[in-house]
Design an enzyme around this catalytic site. Structure first.
Site, PDB file in Angstrom:
ATOM      1  N   LYS A 111      39.478 101.828  68.350  1.00  0.00           N
ATOM      2  CA  LYS A 111      38.594 102.051  67.202  1.00  0.00           C
ATOM      3  C   LYS A 111      38.574 103.523  66.809  1.00  0.00           C
ATOM      4  O   LYS A 111      38.568 103.847  65.620  1.00  0.00           O
ATOM      5  CB  LYS A 111      37.167 101.580  67.521  1.00  0.00           C
ATOM      6  CG  LYS A 111      37.019 100.064  67.525  1.00  0.00           C
ATOM      7  CD  LYS A 111      35.568  99.683  67.716  1.00  0.00           C
ATOM      8  CE  LYS A 111      35.394  98.186  67.892  1.00  0.00           C
ATOM      9  NZ  LYS A 111      34.065  97.833  68.376  1.00  0.00           N
ATOM     10  N   LYS A 194      45.692  89.583  68.620  1.00  0.00           N
ATOM     11  CA  LYS A 194      44.600  88.626  68.835  1.00  0.00           C
ATOM     12  C   LYS A 194      43.865  88.406  67.509  1.00  0.00           C
ATOM     13  O   LYS A 194      43.834  89.287  66.646  1.00  0.00           O
ATOM     14  CB  LYS A 194      43.642  89.124  69.924  1.00  0.00           C
ATOM     15  CG  LYS A 194      42.780  90.266  69.481  1.00  0.00           C
ATOM     16  CD  LYS A 194      41.566  90.470  70.364  1.00  0.00           C
ATOM     17  CE  LYS A 194      40.680  91.486  69.633  1.00  0.00           C
ATOM     18  NZ  LYS A 194      39.534  91.967  70.247  1.00  0.00           N
ATOM     19  N   LYS A 197      38.720  90.027  63.008  1.00  0.00           N
ATOM     20  CA  LYS A 197      38.355  90.278  61.619  1.00  0.00           C
ATOM     21  C   LYS A 197      39.060  91.529  61.094  1.00  0.00           C
ATOM     22  O   LYS A 197      39.567  91.555  59.973  1.00  0.00           O
ATOM     23  CB  LYS A 197      36.829  90.447  61.542  1.00  0.00           C
ATOM     24  CG  LYS A 197      36.273  90.448  60.141  1.00  0.00           C
ATOM     25  CD  LYS A 197      36.364  89.095  59.481  1.00  0.00           C
ATOM     26  CE  LYS A 197      36.177  89.258  57.981  1.00  0.00           C
ATOM     27  NZ  LYS A 197      36.647  88.123  57.225  1.00  0.00           N
TER      28      LYS A 197
END
Ligand code: TYM
Length: 327
Positions: A111, A194, A197
């Protein structure tokens, strides 16, 4: 009965990866164990977001969870920010968490690499997650595989806090275990990463049938099957993985045979999957509509859930403050 805790971010729709990796297991566990489930809106503010959007998504996540079978009459379901003890314990745990452990977390590194400036909240994200779990002294945490590293850190935090403040007798905080399922890691429709979103490769649990089909049709299958006449290997195909989660054992067998012998093309196989998924998803969509139609009832359920959670959380914090000399 053991105490189970798990959480989900309201960072977008509830998708098939969340459902198969975690939420379906929540639904199964709530019948046998003391389950506490939480929509973790405070985790969701560690990345840029719009307040109105977050408010709406938080509510939609609650609706989707109940529609998927999480029953607020049987378990405790609430929104994280309604129980301020989460952030209090988070601060306390910050004081026993080594910085190096946080910097090593894979999800933080991923992130952080996507953002221009990285805030301290993103680094401390897994400490809040440890607080979520340990506030209820939960020992089982039903999650997908991507949360295992965070769970290891929660165990480490429990150990360190116990060593300092509960070295006499029984450890105060249990070391929580990840409860994984055979569908612990669902791949996205691109077959590359994977289902997530942020990768744009999801199927939403509330998506209408035609929209699910628009996504399934071009989805990645066994890359070695170029022509319809090429035999395939079901075990390496992402669509087959979904068949195993949604289709009946007979259907799964038929799919495998027809793939290996090139009896079916990939589109035939996807059509059967689409029907199987509809068997699960249609009732979920219907329930979601019903729940969304009675917002006052939803508010009542959430208030009752938060109250129950606060009773447990409050008792833990009384003991924690006392043992730490901050009562
Ligand atoms: P989140 O919101 O990303 O995902 C919710 C749950 O769905 C699982 N999951 C998957 N499982 C299999 N395949 C996939 N493709 C897939 N994508 C998501 C996740 O493993 C998770 O179980 N940090 C957590 C939220 C959290 C939490 C907690 C979880 C906060 N506090 C305390 C457990 C306990 C997260 O971001 O999950």
């Amino acid at each position: 009965m053991s105490r189970i805790f798990s959480g989900i971010q309201p960072s977008g729709e509830l998708h098939v990866g969340n459902y198969l990796g975690a939420v379906r297991n929540w639904v199964a566990l709530q019948q046998e164990q003391d389950c506490i489930f939480c929509v973790v809106n405070l985790h969701a503010i560690t990345v840029p977001y719009a307040p109105d959007d977050l408010r709406r998504r938080t509510r939609e996540m609650v609706v989707s969870l109940i529609a998927a079978g999480v029953d607020p009459e049987v378990c405790t379901l609430f929104v994280q920010s309604a129980v301020p003890e989460h952030t209090e314990l988070n601060w306390i745990f910050n004081t026993v968490t080594p910085l190096g452990e946080l910097e090593r977390q894979t999800q933080f590194k991923e992130k952080a690499s996507r953002q221009e400036s990285v805030m301290a909240g993103l680094l401390n994200y897994p400490v809040l997650q440890a607080a979520d779990i340990l506030l209820y002294r939960a020992d089982g945490v039903p999650v997908g595989e991507d949360q295992v590293q965070h769970l290891e850190l929660s165990r480490e935090i429990a150990r360190r806090w116990n060593a300092r403040f509960a070295s006499d007798g029984e450890p105060f905080f249990p070391e929580p275990r990840a409860l994984l399922t055979p569908t612990r890691r669902i791949m996205g429709l691109d077959g590359q990463a994977k289902m997530s979103k942020s990768m744009g490769n999801t199927i939403g649990l509330l998506e209408p049938a035609d929209s699910v089909w628009q996504k399934l049709r071009p989805a990645m299958t066994d890359p070695a099957r170029v022509r319809k006449t090429d035999p395939g290997t079901p075990e390496i195909c992402n669509i087959y993985q979904l068949h195993r989660a949604f289709s009946t054992p007979d259907e799964v067998e038929t799919v495998a045979v027809n793939c290996r012998t090139a009896g079916w093309g990939c589109i035939d196989c996807k059509k059967v999957l689409h029907e199987s998924m509809e068997r699960t998803l249609l009732p979920i969509r219907r329930r979601a509509e019903e729940i969304a139609a009675t917002p006052a009832r939803l508010d009542e359920m959430l208030a009752a859930g938060a109250e129950r959670a606060r009773t447990v959380a409050g008792a833990t914090m009384v003991e924690v403050r006392d043992r730490m000399g901050i009562a």
